[in-house]
Design an enzyme around this catalytic site. Structure first.
Site, PDB file in Angstrom:
ATOM      1  N   SER A  28     -74.180  40.404 -44.978  1.00 38.15           N
ATOM      2  CA  SER A  28     -74.816  40.080 -46.254  1.00 38.15           C
ATOM      3  C   SER A  28     -74.941  41.330 -47.122  1.00 38.15           C
ATOM      4  CB  SER A  28     -76.170  39.413 -45.987  1.00 38.15           C
ATOM      5  OG  SER A  28     -76.694  38.811 -47.141  1.00 38.15           O
ATOM      6  N   ASP A 151     -73.728  32.606 -45.123  1.00 42.52           N
ATOM      7  CA  ASP A 151     -74.362  33.890 -44.822  1.00 42.52           C
ATOM      8  C   ASP A 151     -74.198  34.299 -43.357  1.00 42.52           C
ATOM      9  OD1 ASP A 151     -76.105  36.068 -44.694  1.00 42.52           O
ATOM     10  OD2 ASP A 151     -77.893  34.829 -44.631  1.00 42.52           O
TER      11      ASP A 151
END
Length: 275
Positions: A28, A151
């Site tokens: 991320s 994610d």
């Protein structure tokens, strides 16, 4: 936004030319920070946070209530590629020259399994966006090579064990949480489960995300024989959330990261080639 701390750590490393590592694994915002670090663009991610990420064009609760993105990654990627693009050539020229490897972590929506992606100059920006696409808060499901992804922090929030699996025996972990942080089950996990019920693999990965996080923390605190894990973390006074937009708080967290990065170097924690 908690990634502003690691952006500060890596800025310090970049300024002093501290780069003994030969394997980089990012998740991320951490992956985005690593990319800027490898490009030699030490200020880039902090500038992006202050100029773009902290604005209502990116984080907008009202837009979310009206059916749009809470975090508009499409806008953020478009504007930063146009106005403050990564130096992609420098990243991959230096990685190839020094025989180093950069891995970006994502999560498969269908299986819930972690995906460790090795980007190149053509795919890095796409992979970073996928790794940063917080489910629900960013409503679009992105695809990589035909596979729906999200994610990377869902399946492997702190990929220290993967570094070990890839042969690393001296490992440096930069976390966005204090060292003593204990991750608990998500408070609104049932809402995510309902919203994403067509992806049972993802739902299961989301449900056990706290367990995956704490498994990584246990590895950090109790590494196998012959493995050394160094950890760089903010102290408890650096109170950040995913959606903090207060520029004073963001700047303080960044400065704290720079200080910790410099302290790490001065302490000689990674004086030998590390991974």
């Amino acid at each position: 936004m908690r990634g502003v701390f690691s952006a500060g750590v890596l800025h310090a490393f970049g300024e002093i030319g501290f780069n003994p590592f030969d394997l980089y694994i990012g998740v991320s915002a951490g992956a985005c920070n690593l990319a800027s670090h490898l490009a030699g663009q030490n200020d880039r991610n902090f500038d992006i946070i202050m100029r773009y990420s902290s604005t209502k064009q990116f984080i907008n609760p009202l837009r979310f209530l009206r059916g749009g993105h809470y975090m508009d990654l499409d806008w953020l990627w478009d504007v930063t590629i146009r106005e403050y693009r990564l130096d992609l050539k420098t990243i991959f020229t230096s990685l190839a020259r020094d025989k180093k490897e950069f891995i970006v972590v994502t999560t498969s929506m269908n299986s819930g399994n972690v995906l460790y992606l090795r980007p190149d100059e053509e795919t890095l920006e796409e992979y970073l966006k996928a790794s940063s696409s917080l489910p629900v808060l960013y409503r679009t499901i992105l695809k990589i090579d035909g596979e729906e992804v999200t994610d990377g922090g869902i399946a492997d929030p702190v990929p220290v064990i993967e570094a070990f699996r890839r042969g690393a025996r001296t490992i440096t972990v930069i976390r966005s949480r204090p060292a003593g942080y204990i991750k608990k089950k998500e408070r609104f996990g049932f809402l995510v489960s309902r919203y994403m019920k067509q992806y049972p693999g993802f739902v299961e990965a989301f449900r056990r995300r706290h367990a995956a996080y704490m498994e990584a923390v246990d590895f950090i605190n109790n590494p196998p024989d012959g493995v050394v894990v160094h950890e760089i973390t903010p102290d408890s006074t650096v109170a950040m959330s995913r959606t903090t937009k207060d520029k004073k708080s963001l700047s303080a967290a960044y400065q704290a990261g720079m200080k910790e990065g410099m302290n790490f170097f001065k302490a000689g924690r990674s004086g030998t080639p590390a991974k």
